[in-house]
Design a protein around this motif. Sequence first.
Motif, PDB file in Angstrom:
ATOM      1  N   GLU A   4       0.830  -1.197   0.000  1.00 51.22           N
ATOM      2  CA  GLU A   4       0.000   0.000   0.000  1.00 51.22           C
ATOM      3  C   GLU A   4       0.867   1.251   0.000  1.00 51.22           C
ATOM      4  OE1 GLU A   4      -3.069  -0.180   2.956  1.00 51.22           O
ATOM      5  OE2 GLU A   4      -3.534  -2.234   2.411  1.00 51.22           O
ATOM      6  N   ALA A   5       1.725   1.387   0.990  1.00 49.84           N
ATOM      7  CA  ALA A   5       2.701   2.465   1.003  1.00 49.84           C
ATOM      8  C   ALA A   5       3.999   1.808   0.552  1.00 49.84           C
ATOM      9  CB  ALA A   5       2.838   3.040   2.400  1.00 49.84           C
ATOM     10  N   ALA A   6       4.410   2.111  -0.664  1.00 46.27           N
ATOM     11  CA  ALA A   6       5.541   1.400  -1.252  1.00 46.27           C
ATOM     12  C   ALA A   6       6.773   1.455  -0.358  1.00 46.27           C
ATOM     13  CB  ALA A   6       5.858   1.968  -2.625  1.00 46.27           C
ATOM     14  N   VAL A   7       7.325   0.294  -0.119  1.00 51.00           N
ATOM     15  CA  VAL A   7       8.562   0.167   0.634  1.00 51.00           C
ATOM     16  C   VAL A   7       9.685   0.613  -0.291  1.00 51.00           C
ATOM     17  CG1 VAL A   7      10.134  -1.495   1.698  1.00 51.00           C
ATOM     18  CG2 VAL A   7       7.669  -1.699   2.064  1.00 51.00           C
ATOM     19  N   ARG A   8      10.537   1.525   0.200  1.00 49.15           N
ATOM     20  CA  ARG A   8      11.621   2.082  -0.624  1.00 49.15           C
ATOM     21  C   ARG A   8      12.922   1.342  -0.340  1.00 49.15           C
ATOM     22  NH1 ARG A   8      12.946   7.649  -0.836  1.00 49.15           N
ATOM     23  NH2 ARG A   8      13.225   7.285  -3.039  1.00 49.15           N
ATOM     24  N   ILE A   9      13.559   0.906  -1.405  1.00 48.21           N
ATOM     25  CA  ILE A   9      14.809   0.172  -1.291  1.00 48.21           C
ATOM     26  C   ILE A   9      15.853   0.831  -2.183  1.00 48.21           C
ATOM     27  CG2 ILE A   9      15.952  -2.064  -1.602  1.00 48.21           C
ATOM     28  CD1 ILE A   9      13.118  -3.332  -1.242  1.00 48.21           C
ATOM     29  N   LEU A  10      17.022   1.107  -1.599  1.00 50.89           N
ATOM     30  CA  LEU A  10      18.134   1.675  -2.354  1.00 50.89           C
ATOM     31  C   LEU A  10      19.073   0.541  -2.746  1.00 50.89           C
ATOM     32  CD1 LEU A  10      19.503   4.226  -3.426  1.00 50.89           C
ATOM     33  CD2 LEU A  10      20.710   4.394  -1.228  1.00 50.89           C
ATOM     34  N   VAL A  11      19.356   0.431  -4.037  1.00 49.53           N
ATOM     35  CA  VAL A  11      20.233  -0.614  -4.568  1.00 49.53           C
ATOM     36  C   VAL A  11      21.466   0.068  -5.159  1.00 49.53           C
ATOM     37  CG1 VAL A  11      20.449  -2.565  -6.150  1.00 49.53           C
ATOM     38  CG2 VAL A  11      18.212  -2.025  -5.138  1.00 49.53           C
ATOM     39  N   VAL A  12      22.651  -0.295  -4.638  1.00 49.42           N
ATOM     40  CA  VAL A  12      23.884   0.369  -5.041  1.00 49.42           C
ATOM     41  C   VAL A  12      24.880  -0.660  -5.570  1.00 49.42           C
ATOM     42  CG1 VAL A  12      25.694   1.973  -4.335  1.00 49.42           C
ATOM     43  CG2 VAL A  12      23.509   1.944  -3.097  1.00 49.42           C
ATOM     44  N   ASP A  13      25.331  -0.451  -6.798  1.00 45.28           N
ATOM     45  CA  ASP A  13      26.361  -1.304  -7.396  1.00 45.28           C
ATOM     46  C   ASP A  13      27.075  -0.472  -8.444  1.00 45.28           C
ATOM     47  OD1 ASP A  13      27.827  -3.296  -8.902  1.00 45.28           O
ATOM     48  OD2 ASP A  13      26.467  -4.806  -8.087  1.00 45.28           O
ATOM     49  N   ASP A  14      28.410  -0.483  -8.452  1.00 44.58           N
ATOM     50  CA  ASP A  14      29.138   0.299  -9.443  1.00 44.58           C
ATOM     51  C   ASP A  14      28.884  -0.217 -10.851  1.00 44.58           C
ATOM     52  OD1 ASP A  14      30.704  -1.907  -8.473  1.00 44.58           O
ATOM     53  OD2 ASP A  14      32.438  -1.105  -9.537  1.00 44.58           O
ATOM     54  N   GLU A  15      28.377  -1.433 -10.980  1.00 43.88           N
ATOM     55  CA  GLU A  15      27.886  -1.925 -12.264  1.00 43.88           C
ATOM     56  C   GLU A  15      26.387  -1.601 -12.302  1.00 43.88           C
ATOM     57  OE1 GLU A  15      28.889  -6.015 -13.034  1.00 43.88           O
ATOM     58  OE2 GLU A  15      30.861  -5.750 -12.106  1.00 43.88           O
ATOM     59  N   LEU A  16      26.074  -0.441 -12.872  1.00 48.08           N
ATOM     60  CA  LEU A  16      24.704   0.065 -12.831  1.00 48.08           C
ATOM     61  C   LEU A  16      23.695  -0.924 -13.405  1.00 48.08           C
ATOM     62  CD1 LEU A  16      22.888   2.361 -11.971  1.00 48.08           C
ATOM     63  CD2 LEU A  16      23.301   3.453 -14.189  1.00 48.08           C
ATOM     64  N   GLU A  17      24.116  -1.729 -14.405  1.00 39.50           N
ATOM     65  CA  GLU A  17      23.203  -2.713 -14.985  1.00 39.50           C
ATOM     66  C   GLU A  17      22.740  -3.717 -13.922  1.00 39.50           C
ATOM     67  OE1 GLU A  17      26.472  -2.373 -16.142  1.00 39.50           O
ATOM     68  OE2 GLU A  17      25.952  -0.847 -17.607  1.00 39.50           O
ATOM     69  N   MET A  18      23.651  -4.112 -13.039  1.00 36.76           N
ATOM     70  CA  MET A  18      23.313  -5.049 -11.967  1.00 36.76           C
ATOM     71  C   MET A  18      22.299  -4.417 -11.014  1.00 36.76           C
ATOM     72  SD  MET A  18      23.894  -8.012 -10.608  1.00 36.76           S
ATOM     73  CE  MET A  18      24.241  -8.952  -9.153  1.00 36.76           C
ATOM     74  N   ALA A  19      22.569  -3.180 -10.609  1.00 39.34           N
ATOM     75  CA  ALA A  19      21.647  -2.479  -9.713  1.00 39.34           C
ATOM     76  C   ALA A  19      20.276  -2.313 -10.375  1.00 39.34           C
ATOM     77  CB  ALA A  19      22.217  -1.120  -9.318  1.00 39.34           C
ATOM     78  N   ALA A  20      20.273  -2.009 -11.672  1.00 45.60           N
ATOM     79  CA  ALA A  20      19.013  -1.800 -12.394  1.00 45.60           C
ATOM     80  C   ALA A  20      18.203  -3.091 -12.494  1.00 45.60           C
ATOM     81  CB  ALA A  20      19.290  -1.230 -13.781  1.00 45.60           C
ATOM     82  N   VAL A  21      18.868  -4.216 -12.747  1.00 42.61           N
ATOM     83  CA  VAL A  21      18.166  -5.504 -12.830  1.00 42.61           C
ATOM     84  C   VAL A  21      17.504  -5.815 -11.481  1.00 42.61           C
ATOM     85  CG1 VAL A  21      18.535  -8.003 -13.002  1.00 42.61           C
ATOM     86  CG2 VAL A  21      19.516  -6.480 -14.707  1.00 42.61           C
ATOM     87  N   ILE A  22      18.229  -5.597 -10.396  1.00 41.49           N
ATOM     88  CA  ILE A  22      17.677  -5.853  -9.064  1.00 41.49           C
ATOM     89  C   ILE A  22      16.510  -4.910  -8.785  1.00 41.49           C
ATOM     90  CG2 ILE A  22      18.164  -5.718  -6.584  1.00 41.49           C
ATOM     91  CD1 ILE A  22      21.076  -6.603  -7.326  1.00 41.49           C
ATOM     92  N   ALA A  23      16.690  -3.614  -9.085  1.00 37.60           N
ATOM     93  CA  ALA A  23      15.627  -2.635  -8.859  1.00 37.60           C
ATOM     94  C   ALA A  23      14.387  -2.956  -9.688  1.00 37.60           C
ATOM     95  CB  ALA A  23      16.134  -1.224  -9.162  1.00 37.60           C
ATOM     96  N   ASP A  24      14.581  -3.378 -10.932  1.00 37.87           N
ATOM     97  CA  ASP A  24      13.440  -3.745 -11.784  1.00 37.87           C
ATOM     98  C   ASP A  24      12.677  -4.926 -11.195  1.00 37.87           C
ATOM     99  OD1 ASP A  24      14.069  -1.736 -13.563  1.00 37.87           O
ATOM    100  OD2 ASP A  24      14.947  -3.063 -15.071  1.00 37.87           O
ATOM    101  N   GLU A  25      13.403  -5.935 -10.713  1.00 39.18           N
ATOM    102  CA  GLU A  25      12.754  -7.102 -10.108  1.00 39.18           C
ATOM    103  C   GLU A  25      11.962  -6.684  -8.862  1.00 39.18           C
ATOM    104  OE1 GLU A  25      11.576 -11.066  -9.518  1.00 39.18           O
ATOM    105  OE2 GLU A  25      12.520 -10.150 -11.271  1.00 39.18           O
ATOM    106  N   LEU A  26      12.561  -5.825  -8.048  1.00 38.28           N
ATOM    107  CA  LEU A  26      11.863  -5.347  -6.849  1.00 38.28           C
ATOM    108  C   LEU A  26      10.629  -4.530  -7.237  1.00 38.28           C
ATOM    109  CD1 LEU A  26      14.978  -4.402  -4.709  1.00 38.28           C
ATOM    110  CD2 LEU A  26      13.349  -6.247  -4.227  1.00 38.28           C
ATOM    111  N   GLY A  27      10.777  -3.718  -8.288  1.00 39.62           N
ATOM    112  CA  GLY A  27       9.637  -2.942  -8.781  1.00 39.62           C
ATOM    113  C   GLY A  27       8.509  -3.839  -9.255  1.00 39.62           C
ATOM    114  N   ASP A  28       8.855  -4.939  -9.931  1.00 39.33           N
ATOM    115  CA  ASP A  28       7.850  -5.897 -10.397  1.00 39.33           C
ATOM    116  C   ASP A  28       7.099  -6.531  -9.229  1.00 39.33           C
ATOM    117  OD1 ASP A  28       8.612  -5.387 -12.997  1.00 39.33           O
ATOM    118  OD2 ASP A  28       9.737  -7.262 -13.244  1.00 39.33           O
ATOM    119  N   ARG A  29       7.735  -6.539  -8.057  1.00 35.46           N
ATOM    120  CA  ARG A  29       7.118  -7.141  -6.871  1.00 35.46           C
ATOM    121  C   ARG A  29       6.465  -6.108  -5.961  1.00 35.46           C
ATOM    122  NH1 ARG A  29       9.533 -12.597  -5.567  1.00 35.46           N
ATOM    123  NH2 ARG A  29      10.644 -13.202  -7.437  1.00 35.46           N
ATOM    124  N   GLY A  30       6.325  -4.881  -6.452  1.00 32.57           N
ATOM    125  CA  GLY A  30       5.579  -3.870  -5.721  1.00 32.57           C
ATOM    126  C   GLY A  30       6.391  -2.937  -4.850  1.00 32.57           C
TER     127      GLY A  30
END
Length: 132
Positions: A4-30
């Motif tokens: 309901e109130a989106a849980v905010r998660i910060l994903v940090v990786d110097d390989e931005l593609e890795m961080a983006a893949v993780i963030a996208d998966e988390l986004g897909d899960r709400g």
Amino acid sequence: MSHEAAVRILVVDDELEMAAVIADELGDRGYSAVAIRSGREAIERLRHEPFDALVTDLRMPDVDGLRLLRVSRALDPSRPVIVMTGHGAIDTALEAAGQGAFHYLTKPFSLTHLVELIESALHAHDAEKKAL
């Protein structure tokens, strides 16, 4: 899983593609996940924005994951932090655990496993808050 109130998660990786893949998966899960590539930027974001959890790479060129873990714990001792690395070593795993990391994850790992760890960390955090 929808939040309901989106849980905010910060994903940090110097390989931005890795961080983006993780963030996208988390986004897909709400979840509301932000992917960035700089430990220095992560410190600024943690100081000025509310995040419910932090997922960070261990080895990064500007600010490493252990320093980021220390800063996160200083700003919000209850915020769960998961440290991930492609260079698994017992000494850094012990150091991360000793500094309060919820979990230390060696790459490669499955996104499903990471999400399960994040959800466990968030549930433990919620239970801790309710107990107070």
